[in-house]
Design an enzyme around this catalytic site. Structure first.
Site, PDB file in Angstrom:
ATOM      1  N   LYS A  67      11.390 -17.022   2.255  1.00  0.00           N
ATOM      2  CA  LYS A  67      10.242 -17.181   1.358  1.00  0.00           C
ATOM      3  C   LYS A  67      10.307 -16.115   0.263  1.00  0.00           C
ATOM      4  CE  LYS A  67       7.380 -14.389   4.449  1.00  0.00           C
ATOM      5  NZ  LYS A  67       6.398 -14.458   5.555  1.00  0.00           N
TER       6      LYS A  67
ATOM      7  N   ARG B  65      -5.248 -15.730  10.339  1.00  0.00           N
ATOM      8  CA  ARG B  65      -4.954 -16.231   8.997  1.00  0.00           C
ATOM      9  C   ARG B  65      -4.867 -17.762   9.096  1.00  0.00           C
ATOM     10  NH1 ARG B  65       0.106 -12.779   6.725  1.00  0.00           N
ATOM     11  NH2 ARG B  65       1.052 -14.309   8.120  1.00  0.00           N
TER      12      ARG B  65
ATOM     13  N   TYR C 203       5.619  12.158 -18.408  1.00  0.00           N
ATOM     14  CA  TYR C 203       4.194  12.000 -18.716  1.00  0.00           C
ATOM     15  C   TYR C 203       3.334  12.846 -17.782  1.00  0.00           C
ATOM     16  CZ  TYR C 203       5.321   7.990 -21.673  1.00  0.00           C
ATOM     17  OH  TYR C 203       5.807   7.185 -22.656  1.00  0.00           O
TER      18      TYR C 203
ATOM     19  N   MET D 126       8.147   3.657 -17.634  1.00  0.00           N
ATOM     20  CA  MET D 126       8.482   2.236 -17.648  1.00  0.00           C
ATOM     21  C   MET D 126       9.987   2.001 -17.519  1.00  0.00           C
ATOM     22  SD  MET D 126       7.631  -0.668 -20.506  1.00  0.00           S
ATOM     23  CE  MET D 126       5.864  -0.611 -20.339  1.00  0.00           C
TER      24      MET D 126
HETATM   25  C1  PLP Z   1       7.148 -14.066   6.697  1.00  0.00           C
HETATM   26  C2  PLP Z   1       7.076 -14.709   8.018  1.00  0.00           C
HETATM   27  C3  PLP Z   1       8.022 -14.385   9.006  1.00  0.00           C
HETATM   28  C4  PLP Z   1       9.068 -13.310   8.819  1.00  0.00           C
HETATM   29  O1  PLP Z   1       8.458 -12.050   8.966  1.00  0.00           O
HETATM   30  P1  PLP Z   1       9.316 -10.688   8.917  1.00  0.00           P
HETATM   31  O2  PLP Z   1       8.330  -9.641   9.251  1.00  0.00           O
HETATM   32  O3  PLP Z   1       9.812 -10.574   7.518  1.00  0.00           O
HETATM   33  O4  PLP Z   1      10.403 -10.848   9.890  1.00  0.00           O
HETATM   34  C5  PLP Z   1       7.968 -15.075  10.200  1.00  0.00           C
HETATM   35  N1  PLP Z   1       7.024 -16.025  10.408  1.00  0.00           N
HETATM   36  C6  PLP Z   1       6.100 -16.355   9.492  1.00  0.00           C
HETATM   37  C7  PLP Z   1       5.086 -17.398   9.795  1.00  0.00           C
HETATM   38  C8  PLP Z   1       6.094 -15.707   8.268  1.00  0.00           C
HETATM   39  O5  PLP Z   1       5.181 -16.029   7.352  1.00  0.00           O
END
Ligand code: PLP
Length: 378
Positions: free
Chosen positions: A35, A130, A265, A313
């Site tokens: 993702k 969630r 800065y 930056m």
């Molecule tokens: C992002 C996610 C993972 C992976 O989590 P990590 O901590 O990066 O290993 C696994 N399961 C679900 C549902 C996720 O959203």
């Protein structure tokens, strides 16, 4: 000549880290979680290193399309499921498996027209609060899904809130096991932290069938990219993980400060003695956190030193004193590793840099800026 900043994605490290995840869950199949554009690495760039996975898990339908476009014919799982009715058409067309976490998603499936029933992962909210059906509503959701002609196999899934910390996973495991005990289907529970820290050995699994069920599919994300899910309690080296991303640049100027002079800065760093500093072509517009104050570790010629003053930056300053002490001349053009691998074999964990910004390796890798050119090595 472009600015010397450069990110590199290491296919060999991805490959190695995937093998580490497999070793931690030898009886499980592995979803490589890609993702957020593979945690900022780029789906197309990690594909070669992770193609040994059993499937790819992600959230975004467009990213799922990109995985299919790479020629991947194996499983692809949408971790948040569909967002609207017509997403199901894409699931049918691209053969995407999808999470079902709420009644609205079951409603959409019930009116979806398809000849090809879908493989779904029914998510339980076992305490994270969630996504997912609460334990008391989970079985009714399963029964409803199971009656739909649009649904093929139902797998069972939950997600841990504290796999990386002291509370651990026992309470959520117990809830999940109690509710799903007699339900058929594969199980998927563990993210990186649960996979590495709460691994189930073959012996304990045979004594505890409930934990064996936990290991049909594991879902590592962060570990594949070489960051420790539980830093600083654990670290990449201790888990045998290698950084999959290097952010590197060069020194583009040096300054000789006289005691009392400052850099950057807000004059946030003031030299307490005469010193030579290097100015590096890397700033927050490249994705380096502005919150990293004086003392954040950085490698110059692979040798460890520290940042000085505020990150701006496009630039940041580094202390060249330790290099002079080591007899390593440094100046214009010297290579700098902001995180990841240096040419001399040195490694700087992204987790260490993240900690100086009060955040996690996850956030830094995801925030690599589009203006940084990215190379894939291997
Ligand atoms: C992002 C996610 C993972 C992976 O989590 P990590 O901590 O990066 O290993 C696994 N399961 C679900 C549902 C996720 O959203």
């Amino acid at each position: 000549m472009p600015r010397p900043i450069q990110a590199t994605i290491h296919s060999d490290a991805l490959h190695h880290n995937l093998a580490r995840a497999r070793a931690a869950a030898p009886d499980a199949r592995v979803w490589a979680v890609v993702k957020a554009n593979a945690y900022g690495h780029g789906i197309e760039r990690v594909f070669e290193g992770l193609r040994g996975a059993d499937g790819f898990a992600l959230l975004d339908l467009d990213e799922a399309r990109r995985v299919r476009a790479l020629g991947w014919r194996g499983p692809v799982l949408l971790l948040e499921g569909v967002f609207e009715q017509r997403d199901l058409e894409l699931c049918s067309r691209l053969d995407l498996w999808h999470t079902v976490h709420c009644d609205e998603q079951i409603d959409m499936l019930a009116t979806h027209k398809t000849n090809l029933p879908h493989r779904v992962f029914l998510k339980m909210n076992s305490g994270m609060n969630r996504l997912g059906f609460t334990p008391s509503r989970y079985r009714a959701a399963w029964t409803r899904l199971n009656a739909l002609p649009q649904v093929d196999e139902i797998s069972l899934m939950t997600h841990f809130s504290d796999a990386d910390g002291a509370p651990g996973i026992a309470a959520q495991m117990a809830v999940f096991a109690a509710i799903t005990r007699d339900l058929p289907g594969e199980r998927s529970l563990s993210n990186s932290a649960a996979t590495l820290r709460h691994r189930v050995s073959a012996e304990t699994a045979s004594q505890q069938p409930d934990t064996q069920a936990a290991s049909d599919w594991v879902r590592p994300g962060i570990a594949l990219y070489g960051s420790a899910p539980d830093y600083p309690a654990g670290n990449a080296n201790a888990w045998g993980l290698q950084p999959a991303m290097t952010l590197a640049s060069k020194i583009i100027a040096t300054q000789d400060l006289v005691a009392g002079q400052s850099v950057g800065y807000g004059s946030a760093f003031v030299a307490d003695q005469d010193m030579r500093i290097g100015i590096v072509a890397c700033g927050y517009a490249d994705g380096y956190p502005r919150l990293c104050g004086t003392g954040t570790p950085v490698l110059v010629h692979g040798l460890r030193t520290r940042t000085l003053g505020r990150v701006s930056m496009d630039m940041l300053a580094v202390d060249l004193t330790p290099l002079a002490q080591a007899g390593q001349p440094a100046g214009f053009g010297s290579p700098v590793t902001l995180w990841g691998r240096a040419d001399n074999g040195g490694v700087l964990d992204i987790d260490e840099v993240a900690r100086h910004a009060g955040t996690l390796g996850y956030e830094l890798m995801c925030a690599l800026a589009p203006r940084v050119p990215v190379l894939v090595d291997g």
